[in-house]
Scaffold this motif. Sequence first.
Motif, PDB file in Angstrom:
ATOM      1  N   LEU A 139       0.899  -1.209   0.022  1.00  0.00           N
ATOM      2  CA  LEU A 139      -0.106   0.132   0.144  1.00  0.00           C
ATOM      3  C   LEU A 139       0.980   1.219   0.113  1.00  0.00           C
ATOM      4  O   LEU A 139       1.962   1.281   0.350  1.00  0.00           O
ATOM      5  N   PRO A 140       0.357   2.361  -0.551  1.00  0.00           N
ATOM      6  CA  PRO A 140       1.116   3.656  -0.430  1.00  0.00           C
ATOM      7  C   PRO A 140       1.571   3.844   1.084  1.00  0.00           C
ATOM      8  O   PRO A 140       0.559   3.604   1.935  1.00  0.00           O
ATOM      9  N   GLY A 141       2.466   4.586   1.416  1.00  0.00           N
ATOM     10  CA  GLY A 141       3.055   5.042   2.455  1.00  0.00           C
ATOM     11  C   GLY A 141       3.675   4.004   3.372  1.00  0.00           C
ATOM     12  O   GLY A 141       4.280   4.158   4.663  1.00  0.00           O
ATOM     13  N   THR A 142       3.925   2.758   2.653  1.00  0.00           N
ATOM     14  CA  THR A 142       4.800   1.682   3.703  1.00  0.00           C
ATOM     15  C   THR A 142       6.255   1.928   3.494  1.00  0.00           C
ATOM     16  O   THR A 142       6.963   1.296   4.314  1.00  0.00           O
ATOM     17  N   GLY A 143       6.767   2.559   2.692  1.00  0.00           N
ATOM     18  CA  GLY A 143       8.059   2.863   2.384  1.00  0.00           C
ATOM     19  C   GLY A 143       8.631   2.150   1.040  1.00  0.00           C
ATOM     20  O   GLY A 143       9.877   1.745   0.772  1.00  0.00           O
ATOM     21  N   LYS A 144       7.604   1.428   0.226  1.00  0.00           N
ATOM     22  CA  LYS A 144       8.116   0.963  -1.032  1.00  0.00           C
ATOM     23  C   LYS A 144       9.134   1.785  -1.899  1.00  0.00           C
ATOM     24  O   LYS A 144      10.235   1.271  -2.153  1.00  0.00           O
ATOM     25  N   THR A 145       8.768   2.742  -2.343  1.00  0.00           N
ATOM     26  CA  THR A 145       9.706   3.795  -3.064  1.00  0.00           C
ATOM     27  C   THR A 145      11.032   3.986  -2.472  1.00  0.00           C
ATOM     28  O   THR A 145      11.955   3.889  -3.202  1.00  0.00           O
ATOM     29  N   THR A 146      11.200   4.367  -1.153  1.00  0.00           N
ATOM     30  CA  THR A 146      12.257   4.716  -0.565  1.00  0.00           C
ATOM     31  C   THR A 146      13.309   3.397  -0.571  1.00  0.00           C
ATOM     32  O   THR A 146      14.361   3.534  -1.058  1.00  0.00           O
ATOM     33  N   LEU A 147      12.665   2.133  -0.303  1.00  0.00           N
ATOM     34  CA  LEU A 147      13.225   0.997  -0.443  1.00  0.00           C
ATOM     35  C   LEU A 147      13.635   0.536  -1.900  1.00  0.00           C
ATOM     36  O   LEU A 147      14.911   0.003  -2.039  1.00  0.00           O
ATOM     37  N   ALA A 148      12.807   0.738  -2.721  1.00  0.00           N
ATOM     38  CA  ALA A 148      13.167   0.462  -4.006  1.00  0.00           C
ATOM     39  C   ALA A 148      14.116   1.234  -4.699  1.00  0.00           C
ATOM     40  O   ALA A 148      15.187   0.637  -5.226  1.00  0.00           O
ATOM     41  N   ARG A 149      14.299   2.533  -4.415  1.00  0.00           N
ATOM     42  CA  ARG A 149      15.381   3.469  -4.557  1.00  0.00           C
ATOM     43  C   ARG A 149      16.757   2.847  -4.326  1.00  0.00           C
ATOM     44  O   ARG A 149      17.795   2.962  -4.786  1.00  0.00           O
ATOM     45  N   LEU A 202      17.302  -0.041  -3.064  1.00  0.00           N
ATOM     46  CA  LEU A 202      17.833  -1.149  -3.573  1.00  0.00           C
ATOM     47  C   LEU A 202      18.589  -1.149  -5.087  1.00  0.00           C
ATOM     48  O   LEU A 202      19.515  -1.580  -5.290  1.00  0.00           O
ATOM     49  N   SER A 203      17.843  -0.316  -5.584  1.00  0.00           N
ATOM     50  CA  SER A 203      18.287  -0.165  -7.290  1.00  0.00           C
ATOM     51  C   SER A 203      19.689   0.682  -7.104  1.00  0.00           C
ATOM     52  O   SER A 203      20.598   0.114  -8.023  1.00  0.00           O
ATOM     53  N   ARG A 204      19.876   1.774  -6.254  1.00  0.00           N
ATOM     54  CA  ARG A 204      21.254   2.094  -6.163  1.00  0.00           C
ATOM     55  C   ARG A 204      22.208   1.066  -5.628  1.00  0.00           C
ATOM     56  O   ARG A 204      23.360   0.991  -6.135  1.00  0.00           O
ATOM     57  N   HIS A 205      21.964   0.263  -4.756  1.00  0.00           N
ATOM     58  CA  HIS A 205      22.869  -0.744  -4.224  1.00  0.00           C
ATOM     59  C   HIS A 205      23.162  -1.627  -5.279  1.00  0.00           C
ATOM     60  O   HIS A 205      24.130  -2.179  -5.167  1.00  0.00           O
ATOM     61  N   LEU A 206      22.279  -2.228  -6.001  1.00  0.00           N
ATOM     62  CA  LEU A 206      22.382  -3.455  -7.145  1.00  0.00           C
ATOM     63  C   LEU A 206      22.979  -2.496  -8.370  1.00  0.00           C
ATOM     64  O   LEU A 206      23.473  -3.144  -9.247  1.00  0.00           O
ATOM     65  N   GLY A 207      22.938  -1.092  -8.689  1.00  0.00           N
ATOM     66  CA  GLY A 207      23.109  -0.820  -9.859  1.00  0.00           C
ATOM     67  C   GLY A 207      21.943  -1.242 -10.884  1.00  0.00           C
ATOM     68  O   GLY A 207      22.461  -1.404 -12.147  1.00  0.00           O
ATOM     69  N   ALA A 208      20.939  -1.316 -10.293  1.00  0.00           N
ATOM     70  CA  ALA A 208      19.686  -1.733 -11.352  1.00  0.00           C
ATOM     71  C   ALA A 208      18.839  -0.508 -11.998  1.00  0.00           C
ATOM     72  O   ALA A 208      18.872   0.414 -11.306  1.00  0.00           O
ATOM     73  N   CYS A 209      18.020  -0.898 -12.820  1.00  0.00           N
ATOM     74  CA  CYS A 209      17.066  -0.012 -13.510  1.00  0.00           C
ATOM     75  C   CYS A 209      16.081  -0.035 -12.424  1.00  0.00           C
ATOM     76  O   CYS A 209      15.495  -0.863 -11.806  1.00  0.00           O
ATOM     77  N   PHE A 210      15.587   1.493 -12.377  1.00  0.00           N
ATOM     78  CA  PHE A 210      14.570   1.714 -11.090  1.00  0.00           C
ATOM     79  C   PHE A 210      13.418   2.210 -12.355  1.00  0.00           C
ATOM     80  O   PHE A 210      13.291   2.981 -12.861  1.00  0.00           O
ATOM     81  N   LEU A 211      12.127   1.321 -12.158  1.00  0.00           N
ATOM     82  CA  LEU A 211      11.036   1.940 -12.773  1.00  0.00           C
ATOM     83  C   LEU A 211       9.938   2.137 -11.598  1.00  0.00           C
ATOM     84  O   LEU A 211       9.684   1.056 -10.715  1.00  0.00           O
ATOM     85  N   ARG A 212       9.378   3.056 -11.800  1.00  0.00           N
ATOM     86  CA  ARG A 212       8.218   3.550 -10.838  1.00  0.00           C
ATOM     87  C   ARG A 212       7.166   3.766 -11.508  1.00  0.00           C
ATOM     88  O   ARG A 212       6.827   4.458 -12.413  1.00  0.00           O
ATOM     89  N   VAL A 259      14.157  -2.912 -10.702  1.00  0.00           N
ATOM     90  CA  VAL A 259      13.622  -2.820  -9.540  1.00  0.00           C
ATOM     91  C   VAL A 259      12.401  -2.207  -9.773  1.00  0.00           C
ATOM     92  O   VAL A 259      12.256  -0.981 -10.614  1.00  0.00           O
ATOM     93  N   ALA A 260      11.089  -2.585  -9.859  1.00  0.00           N
ATOM     94  CA  ALA A 260       9.841  -2.059 -10.121  1.00  0.00           C
ATOM     95  C   ALA A 260       9.178  -1.854  -8.791  1.00  0.00           C
ATOM     96  O   ALA A 260       8.829  -2.483  -7.943  1.00  0.00           O
TER      97      ALA A 260
END
Length: 172
Positions: A13-23, A25-35, A74-75
């Motif tokens: 759900l919105p507000g759980t921290g998904k976007t923050t963690l996805a960003r 994780l994508s930085r940590h992995l050097g992965a493409c970030f799709l939002r 990272v989606a």
Amino acid sequence: MTDRPVLYVFSGLPGTGKTTLARCLSRHLGACFLRIDTIEQGLRDLCGCDVQGEGYRLAYRIAQDNLLNGVSVVADCCNPIALTRDEWNDVAERADSDRVNLEITCSDPTRHRERVESRSSDIQGLALPTWEDVLARKYDPWEGDDVIRLDTACRSIEESLDALLSAIENRP
């Protein structure tokens, strides 16, 4: 884990921290970030459409292109129903990629509400959901064990990322 690219699909759900963690994780992995929020707002702004599933369908194509090019993805999305979850799985299969499903929750309703009500949009023109919108949103529970679940209620961003990385590393 193999050397194949990986599709990491966030859900929650919105507000759980998904976007923050996805960003993170994508930085940590050097992965493409799709939002999904960025894609959907872009469709609204550029095409003037009433976006329903178009953002997801566009994201599937972009993710598949990156995976086929050997780049992990990272989606960041709510991914609220079995249909979207199945379609993400299909993307990974078509791209011969590994897939990691991640469900982010905030089990403390007071903290969750505070997060929803205190955040501001970093996407121009995007209207964030209200707490009432979040409560009314359709979100089906995951079935089966094919998902890593992380509760961010009592964790800092750093603690949440560490727990997420550990769970990813230790998954069967």
